[in-house]
Enzyme design. Structure first.
Site, PDB file in Angstrom:
ATOM      1  N   PHE A   4       1.057  -0.705   0.070  1.00  0.00           N
ATOM      2  CA  PHE A   4      -0.183  -0.041  -0.065  1.00  0.00           C
ATOM      3  C   PHE A   4       0.891   1.915   0.032  1.00  0.00           C
ATOM      4  O   PHE A   4       2.048   1.319   0.613  1.00  0.00           O
ATOM      5  CB  PHE A   4      -0.838   0.389   1.313  1.00  0.00           C
ATOM      6  N   GLN A  27      -8.027  14.033   3.481  1.00  0.00           N
ATOM      7  CA  GLN A  27      -7.322  13.292   2.016  1.00  0.00           C
ATOM      8  C   GLN A  27      -8.377  13.201   0.971  1.00  0.00           C
ATOM      9  O   GLN A  27      -9.838  13.079   0.426  1.00  0.00           O
ATOM     10  CB  GLN A  27      -7.277  11.524   2.420  1.00  0.00           C
ATOM     11  N   HIS A  35      -8.201  11.142  -2.440  1.00  0.00           N
ATOM     12  CA  HIS A  35      -7.300   9.586  -3.081  1.00  0.00           C
ATOM     13  C   HIS A  35      -6.782   9.586  -4.993  1.00  0.00           C
ATOM     14  O   HIS A  35      -7.473   9.953  -4.906  1.00  0.00           O
ATOM     15  CB  HIS A  35      -8.815   7.728  -3.123  1.00  0.00           C
ATOM     16  N   LEU A  95     -14.311   4.179  -5.323  1.00  0.00           N
ATOM     17  CA  LEU A  95     -13.012   3.874  -5.078  1.00  0.00           C
ATOM     18  C   LEU A  95     -11.987   2.638  -5.899  1.00  0.00           C
ATOM     19  O   LEU A  95     -12.550   1.695  -6.245  1.00  0.00           O
ATOM     20  CB  LEU A  95     -12.736   3.832  -4.139  1.00  0.00           C
ATOM     21  N   GLU A 153      -5.891   1.268  -3.225  1.00  0.00           N
ATOM     22  CA  GLU A 153      -5.183   1.539  -3.826  1.00  0.00           C
ATOM     23  C   GLU A 153      -4.668   0.188  -3.993  1.00  0.00           C
ATOM     24  O   GLU A 153      -2.860  -0.288  -4.283  1.00  0.00           O
ATOM     25  CB  GLU A 153      -4.207   2.049  -2.439  1.00  0.00           C
ATOM     26  N   ARG A 184      -0.660   9.063  -0.733  1.00  0.00           N
ATOM     27  CA  ARG A 184      -2.215   9.996  -1.094  1.00  0.00           C
ATOM     28  C   ARG A 184      -2.131  11.089  -1.702  1.00  0.00           C
ATOM     29  O   ARG A 184      -2.245  11.365  -2.807  1.00  0.00           O
ATOM     30  CB  ARG A 184      -3.090   9.135  -0.621  1.00  0.00           C
ATOM     31  N   HIS A 191     -12.095  11.811  -0.297  1.00  0.00           N
ATOM     32  CA  HIS A 191     -11.198   9.911   0.163  1.00  0.00           C
ATOM     33  C   HIS A 191     -11.823  10.061   2.272  1.00  0.00           C
ATOM     34  O   HIS A 191     -11.443   9.064   2.722  1.00  0.00           O
ATOM     35  CB  HIS A 191     -10.688  10.085  -0.026  1.00  0.00           C
ATOM     36  N   ARG A 209      -3.330  10.290   5.950  1.00  0.00           N
ATOM     37  CA  ARG A 209      -3.351   9.124   6.393  1.00  0.00           C
ATOM     38  C   ARG A 209      -2.487   8.214   5.418  1.00  0.00           C
ATOM     39  O   ARG A 209      -2.921   8.381   3.880  1.00  0.00           O
ATOM     40  CB  ARG A 209      -4.751   8.482   6.693  1.00  0.00           C
TER      41      ARG A 209
HETATM   42  C1  LIG Z   1     -14.574   3.254  -1.157  1.00  0.00           C
HETATM   43  C2  LIG Z   1     -13.999   3.192   0.319  1.00  0.00           C
HETATM   44  C3  LIG Z   1     -12.655   2.017   0.760  1.00  0.00           C
HETATM   45  C4  LIG Z   1     -11.874   2.834   1.609  1.00  0.00           C
HETATM   46  N1  LIG Z   1     -10.698   1.672   1.863  1.00  0.00           N
HETATM   47  C5  LIG Z   1      -9.443   1.313   2.804  1.00  0.00           C
HETATM   48  C6  LIG Z   1      -8.936  -0.236   3.413  1.00  0.00           C
HETATM   49  O1  LIG Z   1      -8.908  -0.517   2.053  1.00  0.00           O
HETATM   50  N2  LIG Z   1      -8.604  -0.069   4.169  1.00  0.00           N
HETATM   51  C7  LIG Z   1      -8.351   1.217   5.029  1.00  0.00           C
HETATM   52  O2  LIG Z   1      -8.113   1.434   6.023  1.00  0.00           O
HETATM   53  N3  LIG Z   1      -9.535   2.151   5.426  1.00  0.00           N
HETATM   54  C8  LIG Z   1     -10.533   2.366   4.218  1.00  0.00           C
HETATM   55  N4  LIG Z   1     -11.094   2.902   3.117  1.00  0.00           N
HETATM   56  C9  LIG Z   1     -11.233   3.737   4.971  1.00  0.00           C
HETATM   57  C10 LIG Z   1     -13.394   3.094   5.672  1.00  0.00           C
HETATM   58  O3  LIG Z   1     -13.522   2.591   5.099  1.00  0.00           O
HETATM   59  C11 LIG Z   1     -12.807   4.289   6.953  1.00  0.00           C
HETATM   60  O4  LIG Z   1     -12.338   5.038   7.582  1.00  0.00           O
HETATM   61  C12 LIG Z   1     -13.674   3.376   8.257  1.00  0.00           C
HETATM   62  O5  LIG Z   1     -14.351   2.014   8.001  1.00  0.00           O
HETATM   63  C13 LIG Z   1     -15.028   4.265   8.961  1.00  0.00           C
HETATM   64  O6  LIG Z   1     -15.297   3.863  10.154  1.00  0.00           O
HETATM   65  P1  LIG Z   1     -15.869   4.039  11.167  1.00  0.00           P
HETATM   66  O7  LIG Z   1     -15.829   3.021  12.071  1.00  0.00           O
HETATM   67  O8  LIG Z   1     -15.077   5.225  12.148  1.00  0.00           O
HETATM   68  O9  LIG Z   1     -17.555   4.531  10.321  1.00  0.00           O
HETATM   69  P2  LIG Z   1     -18.237   4.413   9.525  1.00  0.00           P
HETATM   70  O10 LIG Z   1     -18.176   3.061   8.621  1.00  0.00           O
HETATM   71  O11 LIG Z   1     -18.221   5.306   8.575  1.00  0.00           O
HETATM   72  O12 LIG Z   1     -19.316   4.141  10.370  1.00  0.00           O
HETATM   73  C14 LIG Z   1     -20.436   5.505  11.272  1.00  0.00           C
HETATM   74  C15 LIG Z   1     -21.660   5.234  11.628  1.00  0.00           C
HETATM   75  O13 LIG Z   1     -21.781   6.006  12.121  1.00  0.00           O
HETATM   76  C16 LIG Z   1     -22.812   6.137  12.375  1.00  0.00           C
HETATM   77  N5  LIG Z   1     -24.079   7.571  12.312  1.00  0.00           N
HETATM   78  C17 LIG Z   1     -23.667   9.134  11.651  1.00  0.00           C
HETATM   79  N6  LIG Z   1     -24.348   9.615  11.868  1.00  0.00           N
HETATM   80  C18 LIG Z   1     -25.485   9.499  13.345  1.00  0.00           C
HETATM   81  C19 LIG Z   1     -26.192   9.584  12.968  1.00  0.00           C
HETATM   82  N7  LIG Z   1     -26.586  11.124  13.166  1.00  0.00           N
HETATM   83  N8  LIG Z   1     -26.617   9.382  14.118  1.00  0.00           N
HETATM   84  C20 LIG Z   1     -26.949   7.900  14.331  1.00  0.00           C
HETATM   85  N9  LIG Z   1     -25.750   6.637  13.540  1.00  0.00           N
HETATM   86  C21 LIG Z   1     -25.164   7.810  12.711  1.00  0.00           C
HETATM   87  C22 LIG Z   1     -23.779   5.136  10.468  1.00  0.00           C
HETATM   88  O14 LIG Z   1     -25.122   5.118  10.961  1.00  0.00           O
HETATM   89  C23 LIG Z   1     -22.198   4.555  10.305  1.00  0.00           C
HETATM   90  O15 LIG Z   1     -22.896   3.444  11.389  1.00  0.00           O
HETATM   91  C24 LIG Z   1     -11.880   3.005   2.711  1.00  0.00           C
HETATM   92  C25 LIG Z   1     -12.935   3.835   2.429  1.00  0.00           C
HETATM   93  C26 LIG Z   1     -14.115   4.279   1.220  1.00  0.00           C
HETATM   94  C27 LIG Z   1     -14.778   5.746   1.236  1.00  0.00           C
END
Ligand SMILES: Cc1cc2nc3c(=O)[nH]c(=O)nc-3n(C[C@H](O)[C@H](O)[C@H](O)COP(=O)(O)OP(=O)(O)OC[C@H]3O[C@@H](n4cnc5c(N)ncnc54)[C@H](O)[C@@H]3O)c2cc1C
Length: 570
Positions: free
Chosen positions: A121, A235, A237, A247, A250, A281, A350, A385
């Protein structure tokens, strides 16, 4: 009378961070505490299911990887804005999380000898991203959600929208939420809380994010007096599919994909002679932006300019085995099979490096309240990141905060729950939104916000552009807070969208104010008018506080343990 639901620990958000926290909190107390997990979408539709390419962890010390190397890569990648003790903590705990997931049933991709496979990566000096094809987030979520379902003391509230944190005398008391199906306004009382609401990427139109990533949790914390930290670092991407923005992981470059311009030149050799496409990135996104700016991009029918990501030389077998999802995305959304044609890509919003101010334990300045995952700024990511570090951060700080909140809840009696803030919030929503003057369409306001951010707070920024954007966003805030009208409560996504819009505007103002003030270039924040990093004046974190006059900025020092900042070359 508004109903009140009580839990010992309330977790807002059910992505990788929220689910990992719920399991840890549940396990710690042997199932004795009641844990509520609220999510505005069904848990398995949380944005985390989108993660594609991998989760970073040092597993191959026998082959030459080391904790030291992962720590240094992360700090250098952050352009030296990471708190170095936090990077050390990530690296020391990530391997344990990978094996823990395996025990819960995670189908990691394997090598021939059965060991967990790892891929390259950007910005990492060793192939250390564990993966499950190109669907790492989906399988991690499935594994965590299945595990949560084994604990009867974890109760899910799918499709409930949290509107406000209840904080009294500097202590967390709970939150208010709307059940989306019925529109019922409800109070949640809890001893400990965790905000795990993800990032803010939907401030931009061209984004890889799910449409649910609307900055609600950040806005809630900000309104409750908790500062947002380092929000100017957004960020981009390098490889969003044109024109949708979906996306292209990477991992595609990690597995050997190359970037070329319209002259067929592999241009990364001009920008990062050693790491080429596997530079971090910020470096690759800026290189693509420069190529396009200097006329060496292609133009799409939509008018969007792009470069090529070429995977053809990898061969059909490797693409089908390791990059099957992105192949499917290219075929379905663009009518292109990457086995036969290069993929049109450009930089795309991203990830949110900044977030809710939290210390190395994920604790916010509000007693009894923690934050984890992308919503939190711990800060490991600093100004940029490294790919595959975010899911690792979600797992590590999901576990840390889950444990801390459970321990806190187990040793505290629930304090008196004041009803006044609940009533005030109900009034705010139902008076201001349901009785708004109704002159403005919220979707137009959102569109204007996205256009403003895409134009002025993108890969390249200037004082003038950011100043204009700030003025525009402040005008949009007036419109979104005073002039939109919503009718009816039941399953009314219009109501939710208006609340999300208000959150996005509050947070956009913070991003712009931080970027406008930071007169240097560091990581993902590149100012054309200040193109150099300036450690003398700007080696510091930005803390943004909400005031009645808008955002007030303060600064705090970066924790440096072992690595003094130096020039960053790849
Ligand atoms: C397309 C894509 C691919 C990626 N691939 C990678 C990867 O391969 N490796 C890596 O390390 N990172 C990757 N990332 C980044 C990574 O996916 C995210 O940073 C990470 O999944 C975020 O997880 P989280 O648990 O913080 O929140 P999220 O998964 O964003 O979840 C947020 C939660 O909060 C809830 N929520 C939000 N607001 C409210 C509200 N007002 N009331 C109630 N609930 C609410 C939502 O319903 C959800 O359940 C990627 C990002 C993208 C966009």
């Amino acid at each position: 009378m508004t109903e009140t639901i009580s839990h010992d620990v309330l977790i807002i958000g059910s992505g990788i961070a929220g689910l990992r926290a719920a399991i840890e909190a549940s396990q710690l107390t042997g199932g004795k505490l009641s844990i509520g997990v609220i999510s505005k979408v069904h848990a398995m539709r949380s944005h985390s299911v989108c993660a594609q390419g991998g989760t970073a962890a040092v597993l191959r010390v026998d082959r030459g990887d080391s904790a030291e190397a992962h720590i240094f890569d992360t700090i250098k990648g952050s352009d030296y804005l990471a708190d170095q003790d936090a990077a050390e903590r990530l690296v020391s705990l990530a391997p344990k999380e990978i094996y823990q997931l395996e025990r819960w049933g995670m189908p990691w991709s394997r090598e021939g000898d059965g060991r967990i496979a790892q891929r390259e990566f950007g910005g990492h000096s060793f192939p250390r991203a564990t993966f499950a094809g190109d669907r790492v987030g989906f399988y991690e979520m499935q594994t965590l959600y299945d595990t949560c379902l084994r604990y009867p003391n974890i109760q899910f509230y799918h499709e409930w929208y949290v509107t406000k944190l209840i904080v009294d005398g500097g202590e967390f008391r709970g939150a208010t939420a709307i059940e989306i199906k019925s529109g019922t306004f409800t109070a949640f009382k809890a001893k400990g809380g965790i905000i795990a609401t993800g990032g803010a990427g939907r401030l931009y139109a061209f984004a890889t994010y799910s449409h649910s990533s609307t900055a609600d949790g950040l806005a809630m914390a900000y309104r409750a007096g908790i500062p947002l930290k380092d929000m100017e670092f957004v960020q981009f991407h390098p490889t969003g599919l044109v024109p949708s923005g979906v996306l292209i992981t990477e991992g595609a470059r990690g597995d050997g994909g190359v970037l070329t311009n319209k002259d067929g030149e592999r241009f990364m050799k001009k920008y990062a002679a050693q790491k080429l496409e596997l530079a971090p990135r910020d470096v690759v996104a800026r290189a693509i932006a420069r190529e396009i700016q200097e006329g060496r991009g292609f133009r799409d029918e939509s008018g969007m300019e792009y470069v090529h990501l070429d995977l053809r030389h990898l061969g059909a077998e490797k693409i089908k085995e390791r990059l099957s999802e992105i192949r499917e995305v290219c075929i379905k959304l663009r009518g292109i099979d990457p086995i036969e044609e290069p993929i049109p890509v450009r930089f795309v919003c991203h990830f949110t490096m900044g977030g809710i101010h939290a210390n190395i334990d994920g604790a916010t300045p509000v007693k009894g309240l923690w934050s984890a995952g992308e919503a939190a700024c711990i800060t490991v990511n600093g100004a940029n990141r490294l790919g595959s570090n975010s899911t690792a951060i979600c797992l590590v700080w999901g576990a840390i905060t889950g444990r801390a909140a459970a321990e806190y809840a187990a040793h505290h009696d629930g304090a008196n729950f004041q009803r006044d803030p609940v009533l005030a919030e109900e009034k705010r929503i139902y008076d201001s939104i349901f009785r708004g003057e109704g002159k403005d369409n919220p979707y137009d306001v959102k569109h204007e916000l996205e256009e403003t951010m895409d134009e002025h707070a993108n890969v390249f920024r200037t004082e003038q552009g950011l100043g204009e954007a700030l003025k525009t966003v402040r005008g949009l805030k007036q419109r979104a807070y005073q002039h939109v009208e919503v009718k009816s409560t039941e399953f009314n996504m219009n109501l939710i969208n208006v609340l999300e819009l208000q959150s996005m505007l509050d947070v956009a103002e913070v991003v712009l104010a931080g970027a406008h003030a930071r007169a240097e270039s560091r990581g993902a924040h590149f100012r054309l008018d200040f193109p150099k990093r300036d450690d003398q004046h700007w080696l510091k974190h930005t803390l943004a506080y909400k005031t009645s006059d808008g955002t007030r900025l303060e600064y705090s020092p970066v924790t440096i343990t072992r690595y003094q900042p130096k020039e960053r070359t790849y």
